[in-house]
Design a protein around this motif. Structure first.
Motif, PDB file in Angstrom:
ATOM      1  N   CYS A 156     -53.901  28.109 -24.720  1.00  0.00           N
ATOM      2  CA  CYS A 156     -55.152  28.673 -25.192  1.00  0.00           C
ATOM      3  C   CYS A 156     -55.354  28.229 -26.641  1.00  0.00           C
ATOM      4  O   CYS A 156     -54.485  27.611 -27.236  1.00  0.00           O
ATOM      5  CB  CYS A 156     -55.128  30.197 -25.096  1.00  0.00           C
ATOM      6  N   CYS A 159     -52.640  29.581 -29.135  1.00  0.00           N
ATOM      7  CA  CYS A 159     -51.332  28.938 -28.969  1.00  0.00           C
ATOM      8  C   CYS A 159     -51.397  27.500 -29.450  1.00  0.00           C
ATOM      9  O   CYS A 159     -50.480  27.007 -30.118  1.00  0.00           O
ATOM     10  CB  CYS A 159     -50.895  28.985 -27.509  1.00  0.00           C
ATOM     11  N   ALA A 177     -46.450  29.934 -25.443  1.00  0.00           N
ATOM     12  CA  ALA A 177     -47.331  30.578 -24.473  1.00  0.00           C
ATOM     13  C   ALA A 177     -47.641  31.986 -24.949  1.00  0.00           C
ATOM     14  O   ALA A 177     -46.988  32.486 -25.873  1.00  0.00           O
ATOM     15  CB  ALA A 177     -46.653  30.653 -23.109  1.00  0.00           C
ATOM     16  N   CYS A 178     -48.641  32.606 -24.330  1.00  0.00           N
ATOM     17  CA  CYS A 178     -48.960  33.992 -24.672  1.00  0.00           C
ATOM     18  C   CYS A 178     -49.527  34.686 -23.440  1.00  0.00           C
ATOM     19  O   CYS A 178     -49.621  34.091 -22.370  1.00  0.00           O
ATOM     20  CB  CYS A 178     -49.943  34.045 -25.837  1.00  0.00           C
ATOM     21  N   CYS A 181     -52.421  32.617 -21.809  1.00  0.00           N
ATOM     22  CA  CYS A 181     -52.339  31.260 -21.255  1.00  0.00           C
ATOM     23  C   CYS A 181     -51.021  30.931 -20.573  1.00  0.00           C
ATOM     24  O   CYS A 181     -50.914  29.906 -19.903  1.00  0.00           O
ATOM     25  CB  CYS A 181     -52.619  30.236 -22.352  1.00  0.00           C
TER      26      CYS A 181
HETATM   27 ZN    ZN Z   1     -51.836  31.298 -25.522  1.00  0.00          ZN
END
Ligand code: ZN
Ligand code: ZN
Ligand code: FE
Length: 756
Positions: A156, A159, A177-178, A181
């Motif tokens: 995303c 990120c 990552a988060c 995403c």
């Molecule tokens: Zn992310």
């Protein structure tokens, strides 16, 4: 201003090294570039001599915790122009070795972010350049996101901004990552699928609290977890896993909790908290459910290493959960989600998974504190595939390893790449894993075999694989006797290449005479060896059953050594076997039906465990010797008699005195202590004799029996007081998991000597 090229080698990829160099250069106002090469990291920098010196010094002293700088080579080149300092994206330049980082336990900064960063609140796969999955997700080199199982997740905006910001801790963190995403967790209970991490954690905790079992996807494979304080839960897990005996590891909420259930020392506490996060086998306090260790005094303990583990403990009341790999019988640990669903539903109430593929399977590594340091007994997650330094040229040498607890090894220049723990090759899925892992390692490390080294036993699946590989590649095979390989492995780990006295105490390995060895004192160098002293041969009937059924060894040792009229019902073994079976077995051994001759420490320990009634049949590898060690009564310094006649150590007197002790009502604990003392003294006497005739004072200890802490510490302390130099293992398993290193060392030495 001059331009310099700085080549840095070591474990410098996938551990936040380029961002570290970037930050360091920027803080010093230097201009230039940094990039990953297959050989390591290359920095180009414009600087005066003074700043350069400071820069290089800081590369050594301030590099990230998980990295391992091995060499920094500086060369001046013709001046180049740079604008600022920048990181160049990876390119695939040379065919040389690439260091692939092992998986790294979640770091404290990420745990803090998990509570603060808006897009990563409770994100269970949070990671950064200092932590997270590496080897388990890598499909190829150089280490970049498209060559990992993160390839299908598109970053995303946030990120991506972090990934591209050199001042961010997630700069070029490939698995970044988060919640928006990245891969996500889900939970299967029956036919329903639960999503949302908070619900999943809550439901998982509920199941554990009420005594249920959950299958949980880890970094390198699935685990099965349940409440370690709940005996019913642990016992039912034991039953479901089809292995009634093998101790389970437990995961503790934190180090205080480890101290509540075991007696960890300073070194053990440090290793438990290290970024590798292995399981350590520690003296327990009998607090966890009895079925966890199943009669052994020790407990295998591990601390949380994935963000999910921390989230789970927030919700759990219990501070200790069973944490055992999810595999059936001796099959490899399950990594595939579909396989987990199919195979684990009958064991676990729920399967908790995430949608990122585990590409390279890794088990939890295992260590034990023995003689002043923690020794690695199973080298996998957190350790593999970090190269092992060797001080000879191992290029192109393949060591196929053993049959049980297999790891294979590949020589790359002055490094050995030792595979992760593969397991017992007799099992079809495990030998499939072996072949797959070989292919992947050969590709990842650009390994081209030139020589193949294999065990003397032609039927080991590793030997069969080695022969086939050699045939197909048109390269020579060299055969390395099992215990020579053990000694060579310990020599290579300690960087010695001269004649030594090698003490191999082991389960089984085929000897030069076609008999089974495992109790030898050798004079060895890397090329070859002479067996000087060995344990007396004893015939044991039953082929492969010999190692699974210690009663066979027990009867064999009694038949060979005990007085006939002393073999009676008041001996636990005879009572457990019955007269009929004893008579039948005696006949079989006398007629030598399916009988092999053993000179093996493993079998001797089996025999004594069986004779004292501590172990009759084994439900897992080395169970009898482990039970015998666990039984040792502390503070006993006496020993039994034994004989050394020329080249043979005989424990005949030992057996007769043990029989006498049993009949006099002496406890198995006291007998076990005396027996251990006896074996240690006999070995030290044997070594002393071999040293006298050879003038060699370097003693090398290897083989599976040196996992026995009591025996090893006793031998080392007696040898040290006699002014011997003792070499033992640290990071390479003393059991068959380290054998490949020895095979490679022997093959390389024979090549150097022109023998191949
Ligand atoms: Zn992310
Ligand atoms: Zn981190
Ligand atoms: Fe062995």
């Amino acid at each position: 201003m001059k331009t310099f090229i700085i080549e840095i080698e070591g474990l410098v990829q996938g551990v936040g090294f380029r961002p570290f160099v970037y930050k360091l250069a920027s803080s010093m106002g230097l201009e230039g570039t940094v990039e990953n090469l297959n050989t390591g990291v290359r920095v180009m920098v414009n600087s005066n001599n003074e700043s350069l010196e400071k820069f290089v010094e800081k590369i050594w002293s301030e590099s990230p915790l998980q990295s391992q700088v091995e060499s920094v080579v500086v060369n001046e080149v013709s001046p180049l122009h740079f604008t600022g300092f920048s990181i160049i994206t990876s390119r695939n330049l040379s065919e040389e070795i690439t260091r692939i980082s092992p998986d790294i336990a979640v770091c404290d900064d990420c745990l803090a972010d998990m509570e603060q960063q808006e897009h990563r609140i409770n994100y269970p796969l949070i990671n950064c350049t200092n932590c997270g999955p590496r080897f388990s997700i890598i499909k190829g080199v150089p280490y970049d996101r498209p060559l990992t199982t993160m390839d299908r997740f598109i970053m995303c905006k946030r990120c991506s901004a972090e990934y591209n910001d050199p001042n961010d801790r997630r700069f070029h963190a490939q698995p970044v990552a988060c919640n928006n995403c990245g891969p996500v967790y889900s939970m299967l209970i029956g036919d329903s699928e639960i999503k949302g991490i908070n619900d999943i954690i809550k439901r998982t905790a509920e199941i554990i609290e009420r005594g249920g079992i959950v299958a949980l996807k880890g970094t390198g494979g699935y685990h099965l977890v349940c409440d370690a304080m709940n005996e019913d839960a642990v016992a039912s897990l034991r039953k479901a896993k089809e292995r009634e005996g093998k101790p389970f590891a437990v995961m503790c909420r934190n180090i205080d909790c480890v101290k509540e259930i075991t007696h960890p020392g300073k070194e053990e506490i440090e290793t438990l908290q290290s970024w590798q996060k292995p399981v350590l086998i520690i003296e327990g306090k009998n607090i966890v459910a009895p079925s966890v260790s199943n009669g052994l005094r020790t407990v295998g303990v591990i601390l949380p290493y994935m963000p999910f583990h921390y989230l789970l403990f927030r919700k759990l009341n219990t501070g200790v959960i069973v944490f055992t790999s999810a595999n059936l019988a001796e099959e490899p640990v399950i990594t595939d989600d579909e396989e987990a669903r199919i195979k684990l539903w009958s064991i676990a109430e729920a399967v908790v998974k995430y949608n990122r593929e585990i590409y390279n399977r890794t088990d939890d590594s295992v260590g034990r504190y023995i003689a002043g340091a923690v020794r690695i007994m199973r080298r996998s997650r957190g350790y593999a595939p970090t190269p092992v330094k060797i001080d000879f040229n191992g290029e192109g040498v393949f060591g196929a390893g053993a049959e049980l607890t297999n790891c294979f090894g590949m020589g790359k220049g002055r490094n050995l790449i030792l595979s992760q723990h593969i397991g017992d090759l007799k099992n079809a899925p495990t030998s499939e894993f072996y072949r797959t892992a070989y292919g992947r390692f050969a590709e990842m490390f650009r390994f081209r075999p030139e020589i193949v080294a294999r065990d003397m036993h032609p039927d080991y699946l590793s030997s069969v694989f080695a022969e086939k590989l050699a045939r197909e590649s048109g390269i020579p095979v060299t055969v390395v006797q099992h215990h020579h390989a053990h000694i060579a492995s310990c020599m290579a780990e300690n960087g010695i290449n001269r004649k030594v006295i090698g003490v191999a105490m082991d389960g089984v390995g085929l000897g030069n005479d076609g008999k089974i060895w495992g109790g030898e004192i050798l004079i060895a160098d890397l090329c070859d060896f002479n067996r000087i002293i060995h344990f007396d041969y004893v015939p044991v009937a039953g082929g492969d059953y010999a190692s699974q059924e210690p009663w066979r060894s027990g009867l064999s040792w009694l038949i060979k050594y005990a007085d006939e009229d002393a073999i009676s019902d008041d001996l636990p073994l005879i009572k457990n076997t019955g007269h009929e079976k004893f008579k039948l077995y005696t006949e079989i051994v006398e007629k030598e039906i399916n009988t092999s001759y053993y000179s093996s420490a493993g079998r001797l320990f089996d025999a004594v465990a069986a004779i004292t009634g501590l172990s009759h049949t084994s439900k897992f590898h080395s169970e009898a010797p482990m039970r015998l060690e666990a039984a040792i009564q502390k503070g006993i310094t006496t020993n039994y008699g034994y004989d050394i006649n020329g080249e043979i150590i005989s424990f005949g007197k030992t057996i007769r005195e043990i029989v006498h002790d049993l009949k006099s009502g002496i406890s198995p604990g006291e007998i076990s202590a005396r027996f251990h003392n006896t074996v240690a003294r006999a070995i030290v006497d044997g070594i002393t004799y071999v040293s006298e005739i050879s003038a060699i004072t370097d003693i090398v200890l290897s083989g599976g029996s040196f996992q026995n802490r009591y025996l090893t510490e006793k031998i080392i302390s007696e040898l040290s007081s006699k002014k011997f130099y003792v070499y033992y293992h640290h990071n390479i398993p003393m059991n068959d998991g380290g054998l490949a290193l020895g095979q490679v060392a022997v093959a390389a030495a024979r090549r150097d000597a022109g023998m191949i």
